[in-house]
Design a protein around this motif. Structure first.
Motif, PDB file in Angstrom:
ATOM      1  N   THR A  42       0.823  -1.211   0.000  1.00  0.00           N
ATOM      2  CA  THR A  42       0.000   0.000   0.000  1.00  0.00           C
ATOM      3  C   THR A  42       0.859   1.263   0.000  1.00  0.00           C
ATOM      4  O   THR A  42       0.397   2.329  -0.398  1.00  0.00           O
ATOM      5  CB  THR A  42      -0.961   0.030   1.201  1.00  0.00           C
ATOM      6  OG1 THR A  42      -0.211  -0.016   2.420  1.00  0.00           O
ATOM      7  CG2 THR A  42      -1.928  -1.148   1.141  1.00  0.00           C
ATOM      8  N   HIS A 108      -1.381  -5.611   6.736  1.00  0.00           N
ATOM      9  CA  HIS A 108      -2.099  -6.298   5.654  1.00  0.00           C
ATOM     10  C   HIS A 108      -1.649  -7.752   5.492  1.00  0.00           C
ATOM     11  O   HIS A 108      -2.478  -8.655   5.321  1.00  0.00           O
ATOM     12  CB  HIS A 108      -1.888  -5.574   4.329  1.00  0.00           C
ATOM     13  CG  HIS A 108      -2.631  -4.290   4.205  1.00  0.00           C
ATOM     14  ND1 HIS A 108      -2.123  -3.097   4.692  1.00  0.00           N
ATOM     15  CD2 HIS A 108      -3.839  -3.995   3.655  1.00  0.00           C
ATOM     16  CE1 HIS A 108      -2.991  -2.131   4.441  1.00  0.00           C
ATOM     17  NE2 HIS A 108      -4.032  -2.632   3.821  1.00  0.00           N
ATOM     18  N   ALA A 149      -2.226   0.422   9.785  1.00  0.00           N
ATOM     19  CA  ALA A 149      -2.397   0.098   8.372  1.00  0.00           C
ATOM     20  C   ALA A 149      -3.585   0.832   7.772  1.00  0.00           C
ATOM     21  O   ALA A 149      -4.684   0.851   8.334  1.00  0.00           O
ATOM     22  CB  ALA A 149      -2.576  -1.407   8.199  1.00  0.00           C
ATOM     23  N   ARG A 152      -8.680  -1.035   3.862  1.00  0.00           N
ATOM     24  CA  ARG A 152      -9.177  -1.501   2.566  1.00  0.00           C
ATOM     25  C   ARG A 152     -10.531  -0.837   2.268  1.00  0.00           C
ATOM     26  O   ARG A 152     -11.145  -0.222   3.137  1.00  0.00           O
ATOM     27  CB  ARG A 152      -9.355  -3.017   2.587  1.00  0.00           C
ATOM     28  CG  ARG A 152      -8.075  -3.795   2.864  1.00  0.00           C
ATOM     29  CD  ARG A 152      -8.351  -5.297   2.885  1.00  0.00           C
ATOM     30  NE  ARG A 152      -7.144  -6.072   3.076  1.00  0.00           N
ATOM     31  CZ  ARG A 152      -6.695  -6.498   4.244  1.00  0.00           C
ATOM     32  NH1 ARG A 152      -7.372  -6.209   5.359  1.00  0.00           N
ATOM     33  NH2 ARG A 152      -5.589  -7.216   4.331  1.00  0.00           N
ATOM     34  N   HIS A 165      -8.926  -4.804   9.642  1.00  0.00           N
ATOM     35  CA  HIS A 165      -7.623  -5.226  10.169  1.00  0.00           C
ATOM     36  C   HIS A 165      -7.667  -5.860  11.555  1.00  0.00           C
ATOM     37  O   HIS A 165      -6.620  -6.059  12.173  1.00  0.00           O
ATOM     38  CB  HIS A 165      -6.656  -4.034  10.187  1.00  0.00           C
ATOM     39  CG  HIS A 165      -6.271  -3.548   8.829  1.00  0.00           C
ATOM     40  ND1 HIS A 165      -5.726  -4.372   7.865  1.00  0.00           N
ATOM     41  CD2 HIS A 165      -6.360  -2.320   8.258  1.00  0.00           C
ATOM     42  CE1 HIS A 165      -5.484  -3.682   6.771  1.00  0.00           C
ATOM     43  NE2 HIS A 165      -5.873  -2.431   6.976  1.00  0.00           N
ATOM     44  N   THR A 216      -7.763  -2.924  -2.260  1.00  0.00           N
ATOM     45  CA  THR A 216      -6.661  -2.771  -1.316  1.00  0.00           C
ATOM     46  C   THR A 216      -5.678  -1.709  -1.759  1.00  0.00           C
ATOM     47  O   THR A 216      -5.229  -0.888  -0.956  1.00  0.00           O
ATOM     48  CB  THR A 216      -5.917  -4.105  -1.135  1.00  0.00           C
ATOM     49  OG1 THR A 216      -6.803  -5.078  -0.572  1.00  0.00           O
ATOM     50  CG2 THR A 216      -4.715  -3.947  -0.204  1.00  0.00           C
TER      51      THR A 216
END
Length: 265
Positions: A42, A108, A149, A152, A165, A216
């Motif tokens: 990402t 992820h 993170a 998504r 997550h 994603t």
């Protein structure tokens, strides 16, 4: 053919620019700080064969002044564990210098229970691996920064953006508090942004093409939006001063994103 950790480390250290690896003690106080990124796909640099997929680390330099360069070591598919096991953290720690920043974003791929080379458990091994980054940076006089993170693209039947997550963001938040590390809560910030954009609006931020529906990874607008969140949080958390950033409220042209040809051996 798979490479050993030593082979990966040796090859990547050889690629570190002499301008960074050769700085002496007398020059260190005058050198420019560098912001290093350790993370996954990402954030990673993408190449021509992956366009229009774009990592947010590709857009972050647009929001930082030129005297704060970005050294993006994020790599597709890596977890906090596999990044270490492949020697990639060693490469960063061989180059990082006092006053530099190490921005750390993983989860992820830590979530992949069916892959023992990447999986970590949120409240034990995930935190253990993250400590290696924190302690390694601090031991070299650099400042670690944890980033939960980025979320998504997932919505429930009612159109509500849904977190994906699990316990990983909470585990990182707890570690940041325990270790007194600055935290950029990208998971919460991106989730709020996806909610604001909605089901259809978010499609223009993710890598949705005629042949792919990727929830994603980002396209240029998405990477720019997330990089803007990162830059704003770096200032809000006082990791950076306001003078270190720029263009926080400006429109960034998509044409500024470029995808170089992949480097082949």
């Amino acid at each position: 053919m798979s490479l050993t950790r030593r082979q990966v480390t040796a090859a990547m250290i050889a690629a570190v620019p002499l301008a960074l690896s050769g700085i002496g003690t007398a020059q260190a106080s005058q050198r420019r700080r560098t912001l290093y990124i350790a993370g996954d796909s990402t954030a990673a640099q993408k190449y021509a064969d992956a366009a229009p997929e774009t990592g947010w680390g590709m857009a972050l330099p647009f929001f930082l002044h030129r005297d704060l360069p970005v050294s993006n070591h994020a790599v597709n598919g890596r977890s906090s564990k596999s990044f270490v096991d492949e020697g990639r953290l060693d490469v960063i720690l061989a180059a990082i210098q006092p006053g530099d920043l190490l921005l750390i974003q993983f989860a992820h791929n830590d979530e992949k229970k069916d892959d023992p080379t990447r999986y970590t458990e949120p409240w034990s091994t995930y935190q253990d691996y993250l400590r290696l980054y924190v302690e390694g940076a601090r031991a070299r006089g650099a400042r670690p920064v944890l980033a939960t993170a980025v979320e998504r693209r997932r919505f429930d039947a009612g159109g509500n953006a849904v977190p994906t997550h699990g316990d990983y963001p909470a585990a990182m938040r707890a570690l940041a508090q325990e270790e007194r590390v600055s935290l950029l809560d990208l998971q919460a910030l991106s989730l709020a942004l996806w909610q604001e954009l909605g089901v259809e609006g978010t499609k223009t931020y993710f890598n949705w093409t005629a042949t792919e529906q990727d929830n994603t990874h980002f396209n240029p607008p998405g990477a720019i939006a997330v990089a803007r969140l990162v830059a704003r949080e770096l200032v809000r958390t006082r990791v950076l001063a306001a003078r270190d950033v720029c263009r926080l409220d400006d429109e960034i042209p998509e044409s500024w994103i470029t995808w170089p040809q992949a480097i082949t051996a």
